[in-house]
Design a protein around this motif. Structure first.
Motif, mmCIF file in Angstrom:
data_model
loop_
_atom_site.group_PDB
_atom_site.id
_atom_site.type_symbol
_atom_site.label_atom_id
_atom_site.label_comp_id
_atom_site.label_asym_id
_atom_site.label_seq_id
_atom_site.Cartn_x
_atom_site.Cartn_y
_atom_site.Cartn_z
ATOM 1 N N ALA A 66 0.837 -1.207 0.000
ATOM 2 C CA ALA A 66 0.000 0.000 0.000
ATOM 3 C C ALA A 66 0.866 1.249 0.000
ATOM 4 O O ALA A 66 0.597 2.228 -0.716
ATOM 5 C CB ALA A 66 -0.917 -0.004 1.222
ATOM 6 N N LEU A 67 1.929 1.227 0.797
ATOM 7 C CA LEU A 67 2.849 2.367 0.849
ATOM 8 C C LEU A 67 3.530 2.584 -0.496
ATOM 9 O O LEU A 67 3.727 3.726 -0.926
ATOM 10 C CB LEU A 67 3.904 2.125 1.934
ATOM 11 N N ALA A 68 3.880 1.489 -1.177
ATOM 12 C CA ALA A 68 4.558 1.592 -2.473
ATOM 13 C C ALA A 68 3.704 2.353 -3.488
ATOM 14 O O ALA A 68 4.195 3.231 -4.207
ATOM 15 C CB ALA A 68 4.868 0.185 -3.009
ATOM 16 N N ILE A 69 2.431 2.021 -3.530
ATOM 17 C CA ILE A 69 1.523 2.709 -4.457
ATOM 18 C C ILE A 69 1.372 4.172 -4.050
ATOM 19 O O ILE A 69 1.393 5.083 -4.897
ATOM 20 C CB ILE A 69 0.153 2.013 -4.481
ATOM 21 N N GLY A 74 2.527 9.974 -4.687
ATOM 22 C CA GLY A 74 2.877 11.180 -3.939
ATOM 23 C C GLY A 74 4.247 11.737 -4.268
ATOM 24 O O GLY A 74 4.390 12.938 -4.533
ATOM 25 N N ASP A 75 5.280 10.876 -4.282
ATOM 26 C CA ASP A 75 6.635 11.343 -4.597
ATOM 27 C C ASP A 75 6.733 11.796 -6.050
ATOM 28 O O ASP A 75 7.444 12.759 -6.367
ATOM 29 C CB ASP A 75 7.661 10.233 -4.351
ATOM 30 N N GLY A 76 6.024 11.088 -6.944
ATOM 31 C CA GLY A 76 6.013 11.488 -8.350
ATOM 32 C C GLY A 76 5.418 12.870 -8.518
ATOM 33 O O GLY A 76 5.941 13.710 -9.263
ATOM 34 N N ARG A 236 -4.250 12.188 -18.902
ATOM 35 C CA ARG A 236 -3.380 11.017 -19.027
ATOM 36 C C ARG A 236 -1.897 11.385 -19.118
ATOM 37 O O ARG A 236 -1.036 10.697 -18.567
ATOM 38 C CB ARG A 236 -3.788 10.195 -20.255
ATOM 39 N N LYS A 237 -1.607 12.485 -19.803
ATOM 40 C CA LYS A 237 -0.219 12.892 -19.969
ATOM 41 C C LYS A 237 0.397 13.273 -18.629
ATOM 42 O O LYS A 237 1.521 12.862 -18.305
ATOM 43 C CB LYS A 237 -0.142 14.072 -20.948
ATOM 44 N N ILE A 238 -0.326 14.047 -17.843
ATOM 45 C CA ILE A 238 0.167 14.476 -16.534
ATOM 46 C C ILE A 238 0.272 13.283 -15.583
ATOM 47 O O ILE A 238 1.257 13.133 -14.858
ATOM 48 C CB ILE A 238 -0.745 15.567 -15.939
ATOM 49 N N CYS A 239 -0.729 12.409 -15.616
ATOM 50 C CA CYS A 239 -0.688 11.209 -14.772
ATOM 51 C C CYS A 239 0.502 10.333 -15.142
ATOM 52 O O CYS A 239 1.199 9.811 -14.263
ATOM 53 C CB CYS A 239 -1.986 10.409 -14.922
ATOM 54 N N GLY A 240 0.738 10.188 -16.423
ATOM 55 C CA GLY A 240 1.852 9.372 -16.882
ATOM 56 C C GLY A 240 3.186 9.918 -16.420
ATOM 57 O O GLY A 240 4.054 9.175 -15.954
ATOM 58 N N ARG A 241 3.364 11.226 -16.546
ATOM 59 C CA ARG A 241 4.609 11.865 -16.119
ATOM 60 C C ARG A 241 4.787 11.755 -14.603
ATOM 61 O O ARG A 241 5.886 11.481 -14.106
ATOM 62 C CB ARG A 241 4.602 13.342 -16.545
ATOM 63 N N THR A 242 3.695 11.947 -13.875
ATOM 64 C CA THR A 242 3.737 11.843 -12.411
ATOM 65 C C THR A 242 4.142 10.443 -11.978
ATOM 66 O O THR A 242 5.017 10.268 -11.122
ATOM 67 C CB THR A 242 2.353 12.192 -11.819
ATOM 68 N N LEU A 243 3.511 9.442 -12.570
ATOM 69 C CA LEU A 243 3.807 8.054 -12.216
ATOM 70 C C LEU A 243 5.223 7.658 -12.630
ATOM 71 O O LEU A 243 5.892 6.889 -11.934
ATOM 72 C CB LEU A 243 2.782 7.109 -12.855
ATOM 73 N N LEU A 244 5.689 8.184 -13.748
ATOM 74 C CA LEU A 244 7.046 7.877 -14.208
ATOM 75 C C LEU A 244 8.077 8.405 -13.220
ATOM 76 O O LEU A 244 9.052 7.722 -12.883
ATOM 77 C CB LEU A 244 7.290 8.484 -15.586
ATOM 78 N N LEU A 245 7.860 9.623 -12.743
ATOM 79 C CA LEU A 245 8.785 10.210 -11.775
ATOM 80 C C LEU A 245 8.725 9.496 -10.426
ATOM 81 O O LEU A 245 9.691 9.519 -9.664
ATOM 82 C CB LEU A 245 8.493 11.704 -11.590
ATOM 83 N N GLY A 246 7.584 8.875 -10.143
ATOM 84 C CA GLY A 246 7.432 8.191 -8.863
ATOM 85 C C GLY A 246 7.693 6.702 -8.920
ATOM 86 O O GLY A 246 7.637 6.018 -7.890
ATOM 87 N N ILE A 247 8.012 6.184 -10.113
ATOM 88 C CA ILE A 247 8.152 4.738 -10.275
ATOM 89 C C ILE A 247 9.300 4.179 -9.448
ATOM 90 O O ILE A 247 9.244 3.041 -8.957
ATOM 91 C CB ILE A 247 8.334 4.369 -11.781
ATOM 92 N N THR A 248 10.349 4.972 -9.252
ATOM 93 C CA THR A 248 11.468 4.498 -8.433
ATOM 94 C C THR A 248 11.023 4.273 -6.996
ATOM 95 O O THR A 248 11.380 3.265 -6.370
ATOM 96 C CB THR A 248 12.627 5.506 -8.463
ATOM 97 N N SER A 249 10.251 5.201 -6.461
ATOM 98 C CA SER A 249 9.739 5.046 -5.100
ATOM 99 C C SER A 249 8.894 3.782 -5.003
ATOM 100 O O SER A 249 8.971 3.029 -4.027
ATOM 101 C CB SER A 249 8.903 6.268 -4.704
ATOM 102 N N PHE A 250 8.074 3.547 -6.029
ATOM 103 C CA PHE A 250 7.226 2.346 -6.056
ATOM 104 C C PHE A 250 8.076 1.078 -6.091
ATOM 105 O O PHE A 250 7.886 0.162 -5.289
ATOM 106 C CB PHE A 250 6.302 2.388 -7.272
ATOM 107 N N LEU A 251 9.012 1.047 -7.009
ATOM 108 C CA LEU A 251 9.808 -0.166 -7.186
ATOM 109 C C LEU A 251 10.699 -0.446 -5.982
ATOM 110 O O LEU A 251 10.918 -1.606 -5.617
ATOM 111 C CB LEU A 251 10.650 -0.059 -8.461
#
Length: 465
Positions: A66-69, A74-76, A236-251
């Motif tokens: 849950a924290l990863a998601i 949030g970090d993204g 979608r574009k903003i969500c994609g960029r946000t998630l991309l920047l936060g993917i490291t925190s998730f992984l």
């Protein structure tokens, strides 16, 4: 009146680090205390003991999912908002915050449904079937913790967003309020009401609700990037960029879950083959002990991540504004600070392991419990200095917008090394192999991180400097 974040590009680096990192460290430490406080009170309740401790260890990775998601979103958003503000694109920053609110609400309810529907097989997957008592306590604790997932994820996701808005103190205070409630209610529910694992979980959820409510209040009163109703429409574009920047925190979090699943199952498998821990009455000890060692490591990593994550708005703004020298100076100070944290932690785990384990109810357990705990602290965390520097490198690269490099390094550490060595080394060294998997992974990751750190310095070099 809306405020500007221009001071991120002009104020002294050391002063900015203190302003942003300290509240972030406290926020993450307080967040870590939710599970750690539960485990301390559970361990010291004689009717729960190491069985409850082991159950807590089983459920812990599932809260990390849950924290990863939450931290991915949030970090993204924090990194994206900071970069946008550095470029003067405030409208896009507001849109990102609005989209994050929708994403976190939708994902949290979906995860809660999955947890409630597949509770038993999920618990079994994380080693909860080590014995009957541990399985029973795991199911009870997990059920109530699952009910609080939406509140937990919302509060955790909004915390970095609040920091990006320029108010790290409120982010800290909202998390602190929830944790204080948990600390007060845990002994009441566990020792006075005798609610056991349910009491520990309910106390945690009440604290998470308080943090989430405060986060909602802040969103409605944001200073710099307050979203309007129009900003809640998904882009979608903003969500994609946000998630991309936060993917490291998730992984970095989700891969930790994979490593914990591998470790729990190896502890269960090779513990059963051990002369002592193969006995039913001691079967839960390796899992309970390693869970405690991980909790100490979580405290250290909360400090490490807090320092690095607190720098995200500063790095993002200055990268967006093209201030390479400021970013380079910040990187140097951060690495030195992380190494110092690692050195202090190393002294604690190598010299005072018995004192550390005593906090978690060792007096109520057998001598086998204490002996294995001392060994676990000294072996599992012997390369903790390298672990601290590695984690700082992951997050700093993420803050610079280098999602690919950061993600690759994080995945190599947690999946390739973390899971790989946890599975392979016990084949040769049994339970000791499980303990060795951590330091071996950190040494190899540090070699790669050192290369990336060198390249980052070269990139931040300014001609004539």
């Amino acid at each position: 009146m809306e405020q500007s974040n221009q001071f991120l590009g002009t104020e002294h680096i050391g002063k900015l680090m203190k302003k942003y990192a300290i509240p972030c460290i406290i926020s993450l430490l307080v967040g870590a205390l939710y599970n750690i406080v539960d485990q301390i009170f559970i361990a010291n309740a004689d009717y729960l003991g190491s069985y409850g401790n082991a159950a807590n260890t089983v459920v812990f990775p599932l809260t990390v999912v849950a924290l990863a998601i939450a931290v991915m979103i949030g970090d993204g958003c924090c990194a994206f908002v900071s970069i946008c503000l550095g470029k003067g694109e405030k409208d896009i920053a507001k849109k990102s915050v609005g989209n994050v609110v929708i994403m976190i609400i939708a994902s949290s309810f979906l995860l809660t449904a999955v947890y409630l529907i597949f509770r038993t097989p999920i618990i079994a997957m994380f080693g909860g079937t080590v014995n009957e008592e541990t399985f029973y306590y795991s199911k009870e604790y997990f059920f109530y913790i699952s009910l609080g997932i939406p509140f937990y994820m919302f509060g955790q996701a909004m915390n970095p967003v609040i920091r990006a808005d320029g108010n790290p103190k409120f982010a800290m205070a909202s998390t602190l309020a929830g944790a204080i409630a948990n600390i007060i209610l845990d002994p009441v529910f566990i020792f006075l009401f005798k609610w056991g694992m349910m009491g520990a979980a309910v106390a945690t959820v009440i604290g998470q609700v308080i943090t989430a409510v405060l986060a909602v209040w802040y969103i409605l009163h944001m200073k710099t990037v307050k979203p309007s109703s129009e900003d809640l429409k998904i882009d979608r574009k903003i969500c994609g960029r946000t998630l991309l920047l936060g993917i490291t925190s998730f992984l970095s979090q989700i891969s930790l879950v994979a490593a914990m699943a591998a470790i729990n199952n190896m502890l269960r498998k090779y513990g059963a083959a051990d002369e002592i821990f193969g006995q039913v009455q001691y079967a839960q000890i390796p899992m309970a002990v390693v869970g405690i060692v991980m909790k100490f490591f979580q405290i250290v990593i909360s400090i490490v991540v807090g320092m690095a994550a607190g720098c995200i708005p500063i790095v993002g703004y200055n990268i967006g504004a093209g201030n390479k020298l400021r970013v380079k100076a910040l990187f140097t100070k951060l690495l030195l600070a992380e190494a110092l944290v690692g050195a202090v932690s190393f002294i604690l785990v190598e010299i005072f392991p018995k004192q550390l384990i005593s906090i978690f109810g060792a007096a109520n357990e057998s001598s086998y419990y204490t002996e294995f705990a001392i060994k676990a602290f000294r072996v599992y965390l012997c390369m903790i200095i390298m672990a601290c520097i590695n984690k700082a490198c992951f997050i700093f690269l993420q803050a610079m917008g280098k999602a690919a490099a950061s993600t690759a390094l994080s995945m190599i550490r947690e999946v390739v090394f973390g899971v790989g060595f946890a599975v392979c080394l016990p084949v040769f060294w049994g339970l000791d192999g499980v303990l060795l998997s951590m330091p071996v992974s950190d040494i190899l990751t540090f070699i790669i991180a050192a290369i990336l750190i060198s390249h980052t310095y070269k990139e931040l070099r300014v001609e004539g400097v």
